[in-house]
Design an enzyme around this catalytic site. Structure first.
Site, PDB file in Angstrom:
ATOM      1  CE  LYS A  83      -4.172   0.376   0.534  1.00  0.00           C
ATOM      2  NZ  LYS A  83      -5.890   0.393   0.578  1.00  0.00           N
ATOM      3  N   GLY A 186     -19.488   7.447   6.081  1.00  0.00           N
ATOM      4  CA  GLY A 186     -18.868   8.041   4.888  1.00  0.00           C
ATOM      5  C   GLY A 186     -19.438   8.139   3.022  1.00  0.00           C
ATOM      6  N   GLY A 188     -18.280   8.392   0.138  1.00  0.00           N
ATOM      7  CA  GLY A 188     -17.513   8.325  -0.406  1.00  0.00           C
ATOM      8  C   GLY A 188     -17.672   7.813  -1.781  1.00  0.00           C
ATOM      9  CB  VAL A 190     -17.066   2.411  -1.181  1.00  0.00           C
ATOM     10  CG1 VAL A 190     -17.990   0.789  -0.555  1.00  0.00           C
ATOM     11  CG2 VAL A 190     -15.675   2.031  -1.757  1.00  0.00           C
TER      12      VAL A 190
END
Ligand code: PHE
Length: 358
Positions: A83, A186, A188, A190
């Protein structure tokens, strides 16, 4: 966090290697954490975010890379975990951001062929095309595959939805979402498509986001109730879906939760492994993050392997529900926290591949 140094963080980490660079021009740190390549080429997204201190960005990279190793192992896909985190000290925009991403891409090019990146929190599919102008070690973006916008979010959301239904079936004996109260933290890449799937199927949504404008627009579009970000842990609901930053399940939040199921897309939802036990003790069903949120990764892995039938890819997202069911059943049989079961299963896959390679 108890103020660890970069040195202490790396000494405590069980991964392969870390590439790091200080970008003085943008006041940022670039971290590329290469966790494990037992299963294959390492693959994991690039997060760009503001952190109070670079150490917190490094910690995020280390934990996220480890999460990617488990995510691939959970679906037994031939990729390893890595990552990237570009840890900003202040918001960076426009041309300055373009320059920073290009310099990140230059560093990324150094691990040529062994690690590839993709979109994550704080990066867009378009950013992937920019990165590709410097190095081929990247998946996603509109220029990646003809006729595809290069966004993994909707695939991840489908997988989360399938996993959420599996968790509901496990708890209530019925996977319908109609009239179930679902709290989405959230909206966003997804969280938003997930909210739309749920709303279309009649769920009662409670939503929150740090962006007030977006929150208002989405709440209106979907007829959702709104809560302020700080108030979410006290909301009574059937499902809490963390779809933003990690570590929202911790010693402080778990005692407050008033949900039956946690099922969301965020990476590293548990602050520590112990929190997996803590939430289990509270009688709340936690759907292990790296299992339920693997949809985007699986979709990208399939596309990387040449798959171009998007219906077939969407169909594969249902498999995530089956994986969730298998883990929840095994956890129940053993009387243990599902987080523990999921980790053991992933580690078993890694150990078997490691033994074959040795
Ligand atoms: N960042 C997303 C994730 O954590 C999607 C992604 C998967 C991006 C794999 C790149 C590689 O799963």
């Amino acid at each position: 966090m108890v103020d660890p140094s970069i040195r202490a963080l790396i000494e405590e980490w069980d991964g392969l290697a870390v590439l790091l660079r200080h970008d003085a021009a943008a006041g940022a740190w670039i971290f590329i954490a290469l966790h494990d390549d037992t299963l294959g080429m390492m693959m994991g997204g690039c997060r760009v975010n503001v952190y109070p201190r670079p150490e917190e960005g490094l910690l995020d990279a280390l934990r996220l890379a480890r999460g990617m190793t488990h995510k691939w192992a959970a679906v037994d896909f031939p990729f390893g975990g890595g990552k990237s985190v570009v840890a900003l000290s202040r918001p960076v925009e426009g041309e300055e951001r373009t320059g920073l991403l290009k310099r990140y891409a230059h560093v990324l090019g150094l691990v040529d062929g062994r690690y590839a990146t993709g979109p994550d929190l704080g990066t867009t599919p378009e950013d992937m095309d920019l990165i590709r102008s410097v190095t081929p070690n990247v998946m996603g973006g509109p220029a990646w595959i003809d006729g595809y916008d290069g966004d993994p979010g909707p695939f991840t959301a489908l997988g989360v939805y399938s996993g959420m239904r599996a968790a509901l079936r496990h708890v209530f004996g019925d996977d319908g979402v109609e009239d179930r109260r679902v709290l989405i933290q959230g909206l966003g890449d997804v969280g938003l498509p997930l909210a739309r799937y749920l709303a279309a199927d009649g769920a009662k949504l409670v939503v929150t986001d740090v962006d007030d404008g977006k929150l208002g627009r989405v709440a209106e579009e979907l007829g959702a109730e709104v809560v302020e970000p700080d108030g979410i842990y006290d909301v009574e609901c059937d499902v809490y879906a963390p779809c933003a930053v990690g570590a929202t399940l911790n010693a402080e939040s778990i005692p407050r939760l008033r949900c039956r199921v946690v099922a969301g897309s965020a990476n590293n939802q548990l602050a520590t492994e112990e929190d997996g036990e803590r939430i289990h003790q509270r009688g709340i069903l936690y759907t292990p993050d790296f299992v339920i949120n693997g949809g985007g990764a699986v979709a990208f892995g399939l596309m990387y392997g040449g798959e171009r039938d998007f219906d077939a890819i969407r169909e594969r997202m249902r498999g995530i529900g089956d994986s969730v069911t298998a883990i929840l059943e095994e956890a129940q049989e053993r009387g243990e926290a599902p987080s523990r079961t999921a980790l053991r299963r992933a580690e078993r896959v890694l150990a078997a591949a490691g033994a074959r390679r040795a």
